[in-house]
Design a protein around this motif. Structure first.
Motif, short mmCIF file in Angstrom:
data_model
loop_
_atom_site.label_atom_id
_atom_site.label_comp_id
_atom_site.label_asym_id
_atom_site.label_seq_id
_atom_site.Cartn_x
_atom_site.Cartn_y
_atom_site.Cartn_z
N ASN A 99 146.53 33.14 79.85
CA ASN A 99 146.50 32.49 78.54
C ASN A 99 145.18 32.79 77.83
O ASN A 99 144.39 31.91 77.52
CB ASN A 99 146.67 30.97 78.71
CG ASN A 99 146.67 30.24 77.38
OD1 ASN A 99 147.29 30.70 76.43
ND2 ASN A 99 145.96 29.12 77.31
N ARG A 124 147.67 37.77 72.36
CA ARG A 124 147.68 36.75 73.40
C ARG A 124 149.13 36.45 73.77
O ARG A 124 149.92 36.03 72.92
CB ARG A 124 147.01 35.48 72.87
CG ARG A 124 147.02 34.31 73.82
CD ARG A 124 146.21 33.18 73.22
NE ARG A 124 146.48 31.91 73.86
CZ ARG A 124 146.69 30.77 73.21
NH1 ARG A 124 146.68 30.77 71.89
NH2 ARG A 124 146.91 29.65 73.86
N PHE A 126 152.52 34.66 75.48
CA PHE A 126 152.97 33.29 75.63
C PHE A 126 152.90 32.88 77.10
O PHE A 126 153.15 33.68 78.00
CB PHE A 126 154.41 33.14 75.12
CG PHE A 126 154.54 33.37 73.65
CD1 PHE A 126 154.30 32.34 72.75
CD2 PHE A 126 154.90 34.61 73.15
CE1 PHE A 126 154.42 32.54 71.39
CE2 PHE A 126 155.03 34.83 71.79
CZ PHE A 126 154.78 33.79 70.91
N SER A 127 152.58 31.59 77.30
CA SER A 127 152.52 31.05 78.66
C SER A 127 152.68 29.54 78.56
O SER A 127 152.79 28.98 77.48
CB SER A 127 151.18 31.40 79.31
OG SER A 127 150.11 30.74 78.64
N HIS A 130 150.27 27.91 76.24
CA HIS A 130 150.24 28.33 74.84
C HIS A 130 150.62 27.16 73.93
O HIS A 130 151.54 26.39 74.23
CB HIS A 130 151.21 29.49 74.62
CG HIS A 130 150.94 30.28 73.38
ND1 HIS A 130 151.23 29.81 72.13
CD2 HIS A 130 150.41 31.52 73.19
CE1 HIS A 130 150.90 30.71 71.22
NE2 HIS A 130 150.40 31.76 71.84
#
Length: 507
Positions: A99, A124, A126-127, A130
């Motif tokens: 992230n 960046r 997505f996780s 996020h």
């Protein structure tokens, strides 16, 4: 002789030129060590497709026969990595990312390992950490424990990105039995918007499980972290709280009030009545009793409304059916159509037990602002047919009136009466546009010390044609002076205000 000289000169020039034409490679060797530096053709148009803990890096290769490989390097926080690809590849999926914002660099490489100039892109993935996940539906927006073994659920609006949802809880009748209630099956509970879960232990964990997709990441099913419900947390709507505070003169809805109050009254517009479900010992709800509409106009004027009628209706039905709560409704406030849960009370009338202070010694000042014949004295005569009506102008004003009761009196409150111009026979009369809905009222015994007459200095009043509002003080006060502040109402380019009566009373 001239011809001989020309031949000699030209011969000398050409001899000098050919003598000075050293091989260019030799010249590069002299100044660039091992010869000219040749860069492999640079990759261009680097772009990123952000995925779930992954990124697809894409680029375009230039035409270069010396390209042997493609090298991708990335760095984000403390994480670094690289990948060596075949020469013709133009995309690569990089997985197991965190992230953080990453820098991705793409190089072309020749067979000797020399790199081209790099091309960069930033992104960046997505996780679970996020912030985009914060916007995903929580499924349950509010919940209300009821009767010790029930939980009333209010659901979020249905979203197509939600694939599956369920509620996990323990049974009240069997504390060790864990139940999973599917909310998105064929007969979707979610689409009902509200639901009562029975035989539930509200003192044990209640969890919402969700699976779905982000709008920013279509096609990727995400199993979200289970979302625990704090079933004992109360999230009141601010207008609901304000209505109770002003009516019952309380600073906050504390545990004692919530757990002991048995009757609640509401009179003005609200977003919803769902928060009634927070009161465990509620016995009666009274709607619109304190709005005294002009009887001849009661079916023609605007009455109190709810922004969410359906949510309010469900709350009242649950309270009535499961808790035995009575719901009294005056006129047609809050619900435009009759409901089985409502006990209709008809037209609300001003109590006949009020003692109005209308002695001749009572005065109001200034007698006439701006010199216009506005008749502020008509506010004191307890006669709805006479009105205070300052001149309309094209700039905004605040009117401040001082009422002197002539002597110190025990006062319980004030009757505020609106102009009664007929909205049925005279709907276009401009007086309808200048009735105020707010009054600021201060009281004093000696003109030196002032205090608010009610819970708030600013008081909401009904502003339909001929409507009466009773502004009651928490308890009778010994006062002589009353200061009223009321603002102009705007109608196109005109500013004005109109009011029939403002009369003190005792009970």
């Amino acid at each position: 002789m001239k011809r001989i000289y020309i031949v000699i000169v030209l011969t000398a020039i050409f001899a000098g030129i050919f003598a000075g034409c050293e091989d260019q490679e030799d010249t590069w060797d002299d100044y660039a060590g091992n010869g000219r530096i040749r860069y492999t053709g640079k990759c261009t148009d680097v772009s990123l497709e952000l995925g779930w803990e992954s990124v697809v890096v894409s680029w375009k290769n230039t035409l270069d026969p010396n390209r042997e490989n493609i090298l991708i390097e990335w760095v984000g926080g403390e994480q670094t990595g690289d990948s060596l690809l075949t020469k013709d590849m133009e995309s690569c999926t990089i997985k197991n990312l965190g992230n953080v914002t990453y820098t991705f660099r793409v190089y072309a490489m020749d067979k000797e390992g020399r790199r081209s100039l790099g091309a960069e892109a930033y992104g960046r993935p997505f996780s679970m950490a996020h912030e985009a996940l914060n916007g995903f539906t929580p499924v349950v927006t509010k919940c209300f424990p009821l009767g010790g073994d029930k939980l009333v659920l209010y659901f979020d609006r249905w979203q197509n990105t939600l694939a599956e949802a369920s509620l996990r809880y323990y049974k009240k009748s069997n504390p060790n039995e864990l139940i999973t209630l599917e909310l998105t099956d064929t007969d979707s509970i979610l689409k009902q918007r509200y639901y009562v879960v029975e035989d539930i232990d509200v003192n044990k964990d209640v969890v919402v499980e969700r699976k779905g997709q982000l709008q920013e990441l279509p096609g990727v099913d995400i199993v979200f972290t289970p979302l625990p419900l704090d079933v004992h947390q109360r999230i009141f709507n601010s207008d609901f709280v304000r209505e109770i505070q002003t009516h019952y003169f309380i600073e906050e809805l504390d545990e004692n009030f919530i757990n002991t109050v048995e009757v609640l009254e509401f009179d003005y517009d609200l977003s919803t009545l769902e928060d009634l479900l927070y009161f465990p010992n509620l016995k009666k709800v009274i709607l619109g009793k304190n709005r005294y509409l002009y009887e001849a106009y009661k079916d023609a004027v605007k009455q109190s409304v709810l922004a969410d009628t359906a949510a309010s209706r469900f709350a009242l039905e649950v309270l009535h059916e499961l808790q035995g709560v009575e719901v009294e409704r005056y006129n047609k406030h809050y619900f435009p159509n009759p409901l089985s849960v409502l006990k209709e009370q008809g037209h609300s009338k001003v109590p006949t037990t009020l003692n109005y202070l209308t002695a001749t010694g009572i005065t109001v000042s200034p007698s006439d602002q701006t010199g216009y014949n506005a008749h502020p004295k008509f506010l004191l005569d307890n006669n709805q047919a006479t009105i205070w009506n300052p001149q309309q102008i094209n700039t905004f004003r605040q009117h401040e009136l001082l009422i002197d009761l002539g002597k110190v009196e025990s006062v319980s409150g004030f009757k505020v009466v609106q102009d009664a111009t007929n909205p049925i026979s005279s709907p276009w009369d401009t007086k309808h546009n200048f009735r105020p809905s707010l009054l600021k009222v201060l009281v004093s015994k000696d003109l030196a010390s002032w205090e608010g007459a009610t819970f708030d200095e600013d008081n909401e009043i009904g502003n339909t044609a001929g409507e009466i509002t009773l502004l009651r003080m928490k308890q009778p006060k010994e006062i002589r002076y009353v200061k009223i502040t009321v603002s102009d109402q705007a109608y196109y380019a005109n500013f004005g205000v109109i009011l029939a009566d403002f009369v003190a009373f005792s009970e």
